[in-house]
Motif scaffolding. Structure first.
Motif, PDB file in Angstrom:
ATOM      1  N   VAL A   1       0.847  -1.190   0.000  1.00 45.61           N
ATOM      2  CA  VAL A   1       0.000   0.000   0.000  1.00 45.61           C
ATOM      3  C   VAL A   1       0.883   1.241   0.000  1.00 45.61           C
ATOM      4  O   VAL A   1       2.074   1.178   0.307  1.00 45.61           O
ATOM      5  CB  VAL A   1      -0.972   0.055   1.207  1.00 45.61           C
TER       6      VAL A   1
ATOM      7  N   LEU B   1      -3.263   2.116  -8.960  1.00 44.66           N
ATOM      8  CA  LEU B   1      -3.545   2.546  -7.587  1.00 44.66           C
ATOM      9  C   LEU B   1      -5.038   2.510  -7.328  1.00 44.66           C
ATOM     10  O   LEU B   1      -5.826   2.890  -8.193  1.00 44.66           O
ATOM     11  CB  LEU B   1      -3.027   3.971  -7.369  1.00 44.66           C
TER      12      LEU B   1
ATOM     13  N   GLU C   1      -8.159   2.965  -0.875  1.00 43.09           N
ATOM     14  CA  GLU C   1      -8.653   2.044   0.146  1.00 43.09           C
ATOM     15  C   GLU C   1      -9.298   2.772   1.317  1.00 43.09           C
ATOM     16  O   GLU C   1     -10.351   2.391   1.772  1.00 43.09           O
ATOM     17  CB  GLU C   1      -7.523   1.139   0.629  1.00 43.09           C
TER      18      GLU C   1
ATOM     19  N   ILE D   1      -4.786   5.892   2.132  1.00 43.30           N
ATOM     20  CA  ILE D   1      -4.080   4.674   1.758  1.00 43.30           C
ATOM     21  C   ILE D   1      -4.563   4.260   0.381  1.00 43.30           C
ATOM     22  O   ILE D   1      -5.762   4.187   0.125  1.00 43.30           O
ATOM     23  CB  ILE D   1      -4.336   3.541   2.767  1.00 43.30           C
ATOM     24  N   LEU D   2      -3.599   4.000  -0.481  1.00 39.13           N
ATOM     25  CA  LEU D   2      -3.874   3.511  -1.823  1.00 39.13           C
ATOM     26  C   LEU D   2      -3.324   2.092  -1.945  1.00 39.13           C
ATOM     27  O   LEU D   2      -2.181   1.837  -1.546  1.00 39.13           O
ATOM     28  CB  LEU D   2      -3.201   4.397  -2.872  1.00 39.13           C
ATOM     29  N   GLY D   3      -4.110   1.195  -2.493  1.00 40.40           N
ATOM     30  CA  GLY D   3      -3.588  -0.119  -2.834  1.00 40.40           C
ATOM     31  C   GLY D   3      -2.654   0.030  -4.028  1.00 40.40           C
ATOM     32  O   GLY D   3      -2.916   0.830  -4.931  1.00 40.40           O
TER      33      GLY D   3
ATOM     34  N   GLU E   1       2.756  -5.272   4.262  1.00 42.15           N
ATOM     35  CA  GLU E   1       2.152  -5.824   5.474  1.00 42.15           C
ATOM     36  C   GLU E   1       3.044  -6.893   6.071  1.00 42.15           C
ATOM     37  O   GLU E   1       3.640  -7.709   5.351  1.00 42.15           O
ATOM     38  CB  GLU E   1       0.777  -6.401   5.169  1.00 42.15           C
TER      39      GLU E   1
END
Length: 93
Positions: free
Chosen positions: A2, A31, A34, A49-51, A86
């Motif tokens: 992210v 992008l 999220e 937050i961008l994936g 993550e």
């Protein structure tokens, strides 16, 4: 992966309209939005937050004059960002 972004903006409502209007450009760069937050203590501070589908493609988009122009149009006065991966924990392994 992210992308976590913090911006200080001149006018939140204006920033949000420009941000929302840029969704297609972000999708083209891999992008996806999220989450978006506004600071509870500072009305001019936003976080989102961008994936990230592909980091290289995201970085290439962010380096374009067009992306810089969007930030200027939105009234972003300063900002910073981090690419995050993550880490599994006992609760989400």
């Amino acid at each position: 992966m992210v992308l976590l972004v913090r911006n200080r903006v001149k006018d939140f409502d204006h920033w949000k309209r420009v941000f929302d209007a840029q969704e297609a450009a972000g999708v083209a760069a891999g992008l996806s939005v999220e989450r978006v937050w506004r600071s509870a203590d500072k009305a001019d501070e936003v976080f989102f937050i961008l994936g990230v589908e592909d980091r290289a493609r995201a970085e290439a988009y962010m380096a374009t004059p067009e992306a810089a122009a969007v930030g200027e149009e939105a009234g972003a006065m300063e900002g910073e960002y981090w690419f995050l991966e993550e880490i599994p924990t006992a609760g989400n392994a």
